[in-house]
Structures are given as C-alpha cells and as structure tokens.
Design a protein around this motif. Sequence first.
Motif, PDB file in Angstrom:
ATOM      1  N   MET A 139       0.851  -1.196   0.000  1.00 37.48           N
ATOM      2  CA  MET A 139       0.000   0.000   0.000  1.00 37.48           C
ATOM      3  C   MET A 139       0.883   1.241   0.000  1.00 37.48           C
ATOM      4  O   MET A 139       1.840   1.323   0.734  1.00 37.48           O
ATOM      5  CB  MET A 139      -0.880  -0.022   1.251  1.00 37.48           C
ATOM      6  N   LYS A 140       0.483   2.178  -0.866  1.00 37.34           N
ATOM      7  CA  LYS A 140       1.313   3.356  -1.075  1.00 37.34           C
ATOM      8  C   LYS A 140       0.430   4.591  -0.906  1.00 37.34           C
ATOM      9  O   LYS A 140      -0.546   4.766  -1.621  1.00 37.34           O
ATOM     10  CB  LYS A 140       1.871   3.292  -2.509  1.00 37.34           C
ATOM     11  N   THR A 141       0.715   5.392   0.106  1.00 34.11           N
ATOM     12  CA  THR A 141      -0.078   6.601   0.332  1.00 34.11           C
ATOM     13  C   THR A 141       0.682   7.821  -0.150  1.00 34.11           C
ATOM     14  O   THR A 141       1.850   8.007   0.200  1.00 34.11           O
ATOM     15  CB  THR A 141      -0.367   6.787   1.833  1.00 34.11           C
ATOM     16  N   ILE A 142       0.003   8.637  -0.949  1.00 32.27           N
ATOM     17  CA  ILE A 142       0.669   9.808  -1.481  1.00 32.27           C
ATOM     18  C   ILE A 142      -0.142  11.033  -1.124  1.00 32.27           C
ATOM     19  O   ILE A 142      -1.329  11.110  -1.396  1.00 32.27           O
ATOM     20  CB  ILE A 142       0.796   9.695  -3.015  1.00 32.27           C
ATOM     21  N   GLN A 143       0.513  11.969  -0.447  1.00 32.85           N
ATOM     22  CA  GLN A 143      -0.219  13.160  -0.053  1.00 32.85           C
ATOM     23  C   GLN A 143       0.124  14.351  -0.937  1.00 32.85           C
ATOM     24  O   GLN A 143      -0.613  14.664  -1.851  1.00 32.85           O
ATOM     25  CB  GLN A 143       0.025  13.460   1.428  1.00 32.85           C
ATOM     26  N   PRO A 175      -1.457  14.389  -6.580  1.00 31.06           N
ATOM     27  CA  PRO A 175      -2.367  13.296  -6.951  1.00 31.06           C
ATOM     28  C   PRO A 175      -3.570  13.785  -7.743  1.00 31.06           C
ATOM     29  O   PRO A 175      -4.093  13.074  -8.577  1.00 31.06           O
ATOM     30  CB  PRO A 175      -2.805  12.734  -5.596  1.00 31.06           C
ATOM     31  N   ARG A 176      -4.006  15.019  -7.496  1.00 30.05           N
ATOM     32  CA  ARG A 176      -5.222  15.496  -8.148  1.00 30.05           C
ATOM     33  C   ARG A 176      -5.012  15.948  -9.580  1.00 30.05           C
ATOM     34  O   ARG A 176      -5.979  16.284 -10.270  1.00 30.05           O
ATOM     35  CB  ARG A 176      -5.812  16.657  -7.347  1.00 30.05           C
ATOM     36  N   TYR A 214      -3.681  10.133  -2.048  1.00 30.98           N
ATOM     37  CA  TYR A 214      -3.967   9.029  -2.959  1.00 30.98           C
ATOM     38  C   TYR A 214      -3.326   7.746  -2.425  1.00 30.98           C
ATOM     39  O   TYR A 214      -2.157   7.745  -2.053  1.00 30.98           O
ATOM     40  CB  TYR A 214      -3.385   9.369  -4.321  1.00 30.98           C
ATOM     41  N   PHE A 224      -6.338  15.906  -2.583  1.00 27.95           N
ATOM     42  CA  PHE A 224      -6.634  14.697  -1.809  1.00 27.95           C
ATOM     43  C   PHE A 224      -5.355  13.881  -1.695  1.00 27.95           C
ATOM     44  O   PHE A 224      -4.396  14.111  -2.439  1.00 27.95           O
ATOM     45  CB  PHE A 224      -7.736  13.865  -2.472  1.00 27.95           C
ATOM     46  N   GLU A 279      -5.759  -4.790   1.591  1.00 24.14           N
ATOM     47  CA  GLU A 279      -5.178  -3.456   1.750  1.00 24.14           C
ATOM     48  C   GLU A 279      -6.239  -2.375   1.603  1.00 24.14           C
ATOM     49  O   GLU A 279      -6.259  -1.393   2.336  1.00 24.14           O
ATOM     50  CB  GLU A 279      -4.091  -3.225   0.690  1.00 24.14           C
ATOM     51  N   ARG A 339      -2.767   3.769  -3.402  1.00 27.61           N
ATOM     52  CA  ARG A 339      -2.949   2.681  -4.362  1.00 27.61           C
ATOM     53  C   ARG A 339      -2.781   1.364  -3.604  1.00 27.61           C
ATOM     54  O   ARG A 339      -1.810   1.183  -2.891  1.00 27.61           O
ATOM     55  CB  ARG A 339      -1.923   2.766  -5.478  1.00 27.61           C
ATOM     56  N   ILE A 387      -1.537  10.141 -11.883  1.00 27.04           N
ATOM     57  CA  ILE A 387      -0.894   9.174 -10.988  1.00 27.04           C
ATOM     58  C   ILE A 387      -1.432   7.757 -11.234  1.00 27.04           C
ATOM     59  O   ILE A 387      -0.741   6.770 -10.989  1.00 27.04           O
ATOM     60  CB  ILE A 387      -1.097   9.644  -9.532  1.00 27.04           C
ATOM     61  N   GLN A 388      -2.662   7.679 -11.745  1.00 26.86           N
ATOM     62  CA  GLN A 388      -3.234   6.363 -12.054  1.00 26.86           C
ATOM     63  C   GLN A 388      -2.608   5.731 -13.287  1.00 26.86           C
ATOM     64  O   GLN A 388      -2.757   4.536 -13.516  1.00 26.86           O
ATOM     65  CB  GLN A 388      -4.739   6.485 -12.324  1.00 26.86           C
ATOM     66  N   ALA A 389      -1.995   6.579 -14.123  1.00 28.52           N
ATOM     67  CA  ALA A 389      -1.482   6.068 -15.391  1.00 28.52           C
ATOM     68  C   ALA A 389      -0.115   5.414 -15.240  1.00 28.52           C
ATOM     69  O   ALA A 389       0.435   4.902 -16.215  1.00 28.52           O
ATOM     70  CB  ALA A 389      -1.414   7.201 -16.417  1.00 28.52           C
ATOM     71  N   GLU A 390       0.452   5.430 -14.016  1.00 30.40           N
ATOM     72  CA  GLU A 390       1.718   4.723 -13.797  1.00 30.40           C
ATOM     73  C   GLU A 390       1.513   3.259 -14.135  1.00 30.40           C
ATOM     74  O   GLU A 390       0.528   2.638 -13.705  1.00 30.40           O
ATOM     75  CB  GLU A 390       2.162   4.856 -12.332  1.00 30.40           C
TER      76      GLU A 390
END
Lengths: 786, 160, 271
Positions: free
Chosen positions: B1-5, B25-26, C8, C6, C16, C10, B71-74
Amino acid sequence: MSDALHHLQKNALKPKYTGARVTRKEDARLLTGASRYLDDIEIPGMYEIAFVRSQRSAARICAIHLDAAQATPGVKRILTAKECPCFFGSAEDVANGVVQPALARDVVRYVGEPIVAIIAETRYAAEDAVERVQIDYEPLQPVLAMRESLLDQPRRVHEKTPNRMFHSEYQTSGFEDAFQAAPHHLVEVFQTHRQTGVPLETRGLAATIDPGSGRLTIYATHQSPHGLRGDMAVALGIEENELRVIVPEVGGAFGIKAHAYPEYLVVAYAALKYKLPVKWISDRTECLLTDVHARDDIHEVEVAFEGNGRILAIRDHLRADAGAYSAFPFCGAIGETVLASRVLTGPYTIPHLATTIDCTYSNKTPLGAYRGVWGPIASFVQEGIVDRVARALHLDPVEVRRVNMIPDELFPYTNAAGQAYDRGSYRASLEKALEMLNYDELRAQQKTLRDHGKYIGIGISAFVEPTAMAQSEAGSVPYESATIRIEPNGSVTAAFGLGPSGQGHETTMAQLIADELGVDLKDIVVLHGDTDSAPFGGGTGGSRSGPIGGGAALKAGRAMKEKLQTLASHLLEAAKEDVQLEDGKAFVAGVPTRNFSIRELAQVAYTDVLRLPEDFPVGLEVVARYQPKRPVTFSNGTHIAVVEVDAQTGMIEVLDYVVVNDCGRLINPLIVEGQIQGGVAQGLGSAYLEELRYDDQGQVTTTTLADYLLPVATEVPRMRIAHLETPSSGEGGFKGMGEGSLIASPAAFANAVSDALEPFAFMVSALPVTPDQILAAIDRSRDSMA
Amino acid sequence: MKTIQATQSITLNINGQTHSLDVEPRFLLSDVLRHKLGLTGTHVGCEHGVCGACTVLVDGKPERSCLVFAIQAEGSSVETIEGLSADGMTRLQRAFQEHHALQCGFCTPAFLLTATALLKQTKDPTEQDIREAISGNICRCTGYQFIVDAILAAAKGEEA
Amino acid sequence: MKPAPFSYIRVATVEEAANALSEYTDAKLLAGGQSLIPLMNYRLSKPTVLIDLCGIEAFASVSLKDDVFTIRAGITHQSLHEHPLVRAYAPVLAECAGEVGHWAIRNRGTLGGSLAHADPASELPAAMVALDARFVLTSVRGERTVTARDFYLGLFTTDLAEDEILTRIHFFASSANRIHFAEIARRPGDFALSGAFVRVEESATEITWFGVSDMPYHLTLDALPVEEKARQALFTSLASTLEPLDQTVYRRKLAAVVAERAYLKGRRVQA
C-alpha cells in the motif's frame, strides 16, 4: 484561333484552383496535434485566473470576504471591481445609460456574472481560492419573463432604465387594407429557446507585456483581431499601437467569439496594471453560463392569405430577451429581431409586412451572436407560416411554395421589408431538391406507411441567406484587406484581417491568389490573426470572408499580377498585355520559352534593382481593399428533411436529408460541403436537442454537456448535397455561405416533425421540440378524438 | 500500500518514452500531458467526460484523459496524437485530409485516436460501427459525415 | 474545473483496500472513476483520501462454475460487454454493459463502481436486480453477502457500509435466461430516460425498471396476457404507479413502452 488566344480562353474558363476540391493547407498541423490553441500558449512566469461568479440571478452584493482566499497557497493577487475598474459599454447599452463592469459592482444581474478574479500560480490553486471566497447577497426579485419584463414587471433590471431597451415599428403602405381584405387568416406564436454556439475550444485570453517593445500583447480566441484590439484599447485607455492582438488557432467560434467579454478586460488589465503574464480559459460550465446566449425570441404572427395559398400579408410582433446587458460590442436581441424582420418573407413574393419589435433587459446571460443569428429564427417562422397555410387549405406544402416563390424574372427583387435580393436560383433550387428526394413517390409512401402506424414527415425549407453584409458581427467594416508580398526568393506571403476558426481561409485565399499569379498553391503562405502583420480588417462573421475577403484576395492578386506583368514585359521587351503568368513563370503568350520565373523577377525587384523599369517601386508588395458595391448579397437554396417520429416514444429519427445550395461561384466545393454538413448538424441540435434552461429563480439548469445536448455521430444523418451557382455581382461572383445551412435546417427539421404528426393535428411552434412534447401532443390529439 | 499526499514523483510511459515527473495526486492526466509534458495535441473540451476531445489511448484503448488522474497512469502505456504522428502521418490522418474530415481541428486528435483503436480491432467496420465508435466524440464543425467517410476510406486501404 | 486536493492510496489487494478504508474516515474508493471524477472536477465531491482499486491484482476476473457466475468488481464495462462467457451465458448482461456511456468511458468504468454509485438511470444496477444477483461486501470486519434487491435503498443510496467494498458479484447463469432488455435514451450512450429488464416464464413474469424511480424497481407478476392490447394496458397500469424523479408523465409512458419492447424482444429470441 491562335494558340495564345486559345490558351487565354482556356485559362479564363478553367482556373486551376478556384472551384476545385482542393485539400487544405491547414490540415497537416491540425492532424498531428502540432497546432497551438489559446490554452497551449505558455508565457514564462504565467499565472492563471479563475473567477468567482454570481450564484444569484439578481442580488445586491453586501460584502465580499476574501481573507481565506488570500491565504490560499499559490495565490498571487485578487481583484474585485475596486481593483479593476474597467467596463464595456455597447452602443445600445450606452444609449440606455448602462455599461457592464468587468467585475460586478454592488449588484449582480445574472448567474455567472464575474465578481472576483483570483490570480494564482495554477488553475488548481486559483480554484482552491475561489471556493474560499464568501459573498453576502441581499436577494432581489429576478426579472425572467419576456412579456412581463417589457412592462417593467416585476421590476427594472437597471434601476434608472426601463427594461424595454429597444423598440421599432414598420409597416408597408396599404398593409391594413390588404390584411383585412384577405379571405383567410391564421395566427400562431412561434418561440425559440436559448441556445449557444458551444465551440469545442472554449473562449479565453492570455495577456503579457512584451518585454521587447513594452507593449501589451493579448492572445485571444476571437473572430475579429482588429476589432478586439480597438475595443480593448478604448476600454483599457491605451493607444492601438500599444496593443498587439494575436489570435492563435481557434477551435470553433460560431459567433460567440465575435464578442468581447468582461473576463477579457480583467485579464488584460491584470497584465497591464500589475505586469503579470496571465491567462484565463473558460471551462465548459463557464461556457454554458456566460458565453453569449442566442435565440431567445417570441414571434406573435398573423397571416392573411388567399384560397390558392398565396400569402398576402404577415403581421409579426417580435420580442427578444437581451439578458442583463447588451452583449459587447453588439446586442444579440436587437440583431436577431431587426434582421429577422427584414427577411421574414424569405424567398416569397409576400407583398405586405408589418412588424413591431421589442427587446427587454432581464436577469439572464446577455444575448449575442450564434451562427445565423436572426436567420434560423426567421426561417423557422417563415417556413412555419407556409406549412400552416398549406395545412389550413389542404394543399401540398410544395404547391404553396411554388405559388409564392419569387419568379426568376423579378430579380433584382425588393422584398416587403425593403431588402434588395440579387439574382438567385430560388425556383430551381426547390425543384432540384424535390427531384433529388423523389418527392412525389415519397409522399405516396408516406401515406401507405401512415396506415401501418409509421409516421414519416417531409420538411421543406427554402431559404434566403443575407451574406457579406456591410454591417455584421465583424462590426461596421464593409470591406476586407489583403496584402501580398512576393519574397526575394519568389515565394508568396499574403496577409488578411480575417479571423478564421476552421473555415479554411489559408486554403481558399491561397487558391484565389495562386490562380491570379499562376503559382503553385504550396508556394503561398496565408497569414492572419496578428494585428502586427495583418492589414486592418473586419474579421470573420456574417458569412463575409469568402465574398469580401475573397474579393480582397482577387484585387490584391490582380494588383500583384499587374506588377509582375509590368516587370516581365520590361525585361522580356514584350507588350505587357502579352505577358502571361503560369506555372510560376511570366512568359510571352504563345512563346513560353521567352520567360522569367517569378523567382527571377523577385530577384530583380529586390536585389538587381538597376534592371527595374523607370518608376517601378523596389520590391513586390501590394495592399488591396475590397468593398462590395452591394451592401449585401443573398445566397439561397432548399433543404428537405425526412424524419420518422416514433409515436410511442416521441423520438425522432432522421431518414434522409437533401440540400441544394447556391452561394454563387464556388471557391472550394469540399469546404462548402463541410460548412453545410456542419450547419445541418447544428440545425438538428437547434431543432431537437439544445436548450439552455432557466429555473424560476434564474438559475441555468443546463450547465454540463450531459444537460445541454449536442448532436453526435449517431444522430446526424448522411446528407446529399447539390450545388447551383448563380454568381453575385461582386468580385469573383462569390456569395457567403457560412450560415445558410443553420438558417435553413431547423425549419426543415421542425416542418418534418409537423408533417409526420399531421394525423395528430400538431405543428411545431417552439424550438427545440422534444420527445416529451411530441408525445404529449399525440396524447392530446388521441384524447380529443376519443 | 502506497499513500501519497503532497507532490509525488511518478513515472509515465508516454508514446513509448519514459518520463519522470512530480505531480499532485489530483492532477488530471490531460493537464499533465499538456502542461507538464508539453503534449498539447491532447485537447480539453469539457472536463466531465462528455465531449471526448481529451481522448488518448491507454494500453491501446481510448480513454478520457480528463477522467484519469495522471498518478493512475503509472504502469500503463499512453499514446497521444504526438505519438501517432511520430513517423509522419498515418493512412488515417491522410484520409482525414483527403476527405475534409476536420475544420477547426480541436476535436480531431481525439477522433483520430478513437478511430485508430477501432480500426485495430475491427478491420472492416460498417458505417454504423464507425458512427457508434465515435459517438462519444463531439465535433461541432463537420456534421461527422466526412469523418465517417475518412475512416471508411482508411479501413478500405484507399490511398489518396 | 479542477478537483480539490486529496491523498492518494494505491492498493494491491482487497485486504489493503479494506484496511485503508477503515483507517481513513473521509476516504472514497476509486473504482474507475468515470462518475466520481466528474463530480470531483466540479468539486461536488471532495474526498480527502482516494483509495484506488484499479491496481488490485486479478480484480477483473469472470468465472462460471456449476451455473454460478462469479464476477470480480473491477471488471470494466467494455470487458464485461466483450467477455465470451458473459456473451454466451448471460447475453443480456453483455448487451446492457455495452449501453453504458461511450466506448472510452466503458474502457475505464467498472462494474463495481457503477453498482455502488447507484445511479437510478444506470443499466447495471437494474441488471443485477433482474438477475437476482448477490453482492459480496468486504471490510476489515469480514465479508457479508447481500442480494442486489436488498442492496439498493434509494437515490444514490445503498446498503454498503462506510468501511465496505463491493468485491464480487454472483448470480446463476440460468437466471440470465429469458431476461431481455430495452431502453430509451435521448442519444445513444446517454443515461436512460427509461429502461426495463423483463423476464418471462411460463407462469410468472418479472420486470425491473430503471430511470423511472429513485432506484431499480422490481416486481413479480403472473404470466403476461398474450393479447397485445391487454398486455400493454397492464404495463401502462403498472407504470402509472412509478414515481420518476422528473418528467413524470413522459417517463411513465416510456416505462410501459420499454417493458413491451423488452417483452417482444424476448418473444422473438425465444421463438
């Protein structure tokens, strides 16, 4: 016949490019994504702007709280009316004592009116701050209904000014007697609802101080570069030579980009006053809220006619809702009504006309230009009248058109409103369209299908299209300019004051010049959209670029040709009239080997100047301006739509669509057909899909493209197009054609639905007509029969 | 799990090239393509997924770049109009020019990418197949007819 | 029109995702986002944490075993539309998945996302109600199964708890037999003005309407009248009890029409 003469005639009859289906010079950059639209422009250090907009249609602003917004990361500066005291005032507003501030002061008058501008490092940050601005309003009662607002009910939009912002009356002599004496009469109220152009590229502006010259440079998505420069210079209080307007690639305009908007003043003022490079690009919701709206009109019509379908007199009370301000620099409500009143009799010899026009202020978005402006409304009324006469008399709608159509021998024809039509193919276009459709057979089929519960409708729309008008969206500039420069290496650079947004002027203007100069199309570069390089011109709008801009291209081309002939005749020691231009060479007629290439001539003109004839100016540059003798030239044609209405659901399917179009001499049929097809698609939207709806508080409820429905590929029919060519008396014989397809098609679609629903005694009287309305009409009819 | 702020480094594969860049991220993929990578051939028309002007190919399939966060396109490969045109114009692009399938050009890159994906999966599409495939792309200029003609011609292998 | 900031996250597994969801109270699941991201762009939705499910491994699988379809929630509409098993054994589901939005939307939007979003005009929730599907909802508390018919509670409202994720869908392949579907939208790809799934058996009929109420509207009847007029009168009378959110008269009329059209489609196919 001598070879030379033969060659001359052949050349005169069949130009290489003019009239040919030439593919476009613009396409390569557009197809590869290399082009640069406004939002593609990056200025070093550029900030972006987002606006806080009124969420009320009518309110006093009590307080604006900016603290939280000021503290938002990335925010550079915040402007309100106090910091940005600019305004626009159209002639119509100023006459009424009204101007529109760039940012609302004290009072807001429509939803979407800009109040605060946030200048920030990114659009994301600017929008973060927008959310944190709080505005305290004291609500006012919104003025929303046209008939009431004309009576200053419930109140005035501008306290000191009556809502009725325009009024005029017109009547042909002998109208009342002719009207009363007629054996038949009918009445109808036609209404069109608000729509707008919705170019795929939204509008916007970027501005910066050019570090070299210190001048203000504006990048704008606009149809009239010079017009915008003049208007902005006045509003900003600077000279026109202190302002450069650059119009990059424009992603569609359709009239809405003929206007200047309050946001533009804010952006330019921020650059000028605070020395900030800034950009604002509208998002789609801002587009639907604040791009000029159009088509908000009511026509109360009375018609007098004879038993054979001959229409004797039309009385029309036209009303339009201008919105909170006149759009700048011209008012759509006045344009739509005044011009509609002049072409209400369309292609018919209706002798008598009486019109009353009233335009009102309201708490809605300003009304401005959308392709066709008055035309789609006038055609809808005019063709709706013809079909009602036919239905009242149980005549075929074609017969009523034939009875009333202006016969060829009457041209030039002055209509009941005093408009002078030049020659066209009025009758021929109708007959040709009927033939393409196999009309009589289709009528027979329609009857059979109806007996099986299938409701097919045939909608005819014969139209007139006033084009190349001295006054139009392109301001009161009745001419266009072209410069042509042959560069020292012989290549050709032409520049125009036009403002194309997809019409392909780089190709069509080059076609005309190439034929005049006998050079290859690829050797010509056409510039536009930069007030530093383009000669002063009106720009693009009102279907004027082909006939007026094209005329300027021809005049400039001829002037350059003359220069080349003079120079070549001197060098070739031949008579000037014997010098021909072809294949990039000037040669003596009949002796092609005695020639100088354009390149060689250019070298002489620029570098080997001692060889020039006496009095021949150094270099090869010309500027030409063309102002047509007629203040307007009328294109014409006929559209026929065939639709099927599903009587269970009210849904409409278009089965066939035929166009016969006459825009004078064709410059490029491929481009003309593209314009027609696009206009018919917009007409389908106008007739069935597109509506900007307001609720009873003056909120626009259609602020997304999921609510404001545009035609998509599965809706728009395949069209069959034929051309007729009745040349105008202007240069080249060209007539305009940018709007005719959208002028004619809503009426064709509306009449087709009316025709399909004849068994249910329904006729379309308001646009757009929607499936629920259709089903309700069918139900009413069935109930009344039951 | 990877959290990015806040801002985060990501790696994107665009038109076969790898790009490392910092994004919030936005940030929408459309904005990152246009304003971070200078790939301005992807156009933004509505930012709510209706007009289709921002369509790009993600792993070969048309998607709305305004409805995908960069960020989703990684991990995916993204193709834009610049990638399609890397080796000059394709047959489809030439057909668009030949058939006058564009006017203002703003919607054009998205139509080309959608049609490219269609022709990859359907070799011999009917007019109806084409109209359905492009029904999520709005063109305000052309009335679609010449676009359909161009795609039909490209499918048939007709060369100008 | 840009979304608010926000964080994010993944995730690579359902576990998870469930952990993240229980940890962050103001989190939203990103399951394709073709409805969520427009709302975020308009700032109508401003989650502070977004948990992206698109990276979950094998979250798009379809299997059919002993008449039971198991579809994992991450499958895109387009994959559902094209899936050979779905096409062969639940054709009505493949068909209606192809009506969701446009191609580019279907390529990213997911079944789970659509089912949990619960748009009343959307095809897939109604399809699941018609199929009498079971949804598996997963959280840190474990798993529970709820029927589609119990899952939908109202406008954009479901039985999904704040910490739950819709992870799997089960239904009987045999239940997909004899269900047929029709809808009417303003333009292809638009949300339906009205749609219906109609299942016709010898002795019973089921209708599931969508677009005409705040959520899928399901009812069971006796066998339908074979005579056209009587059948249509029945549909009209049933539709007159629907409570559409707007255009009441029109949508009720369309509801009767789509029911009849779905019925006729079934009769043609079954003939």
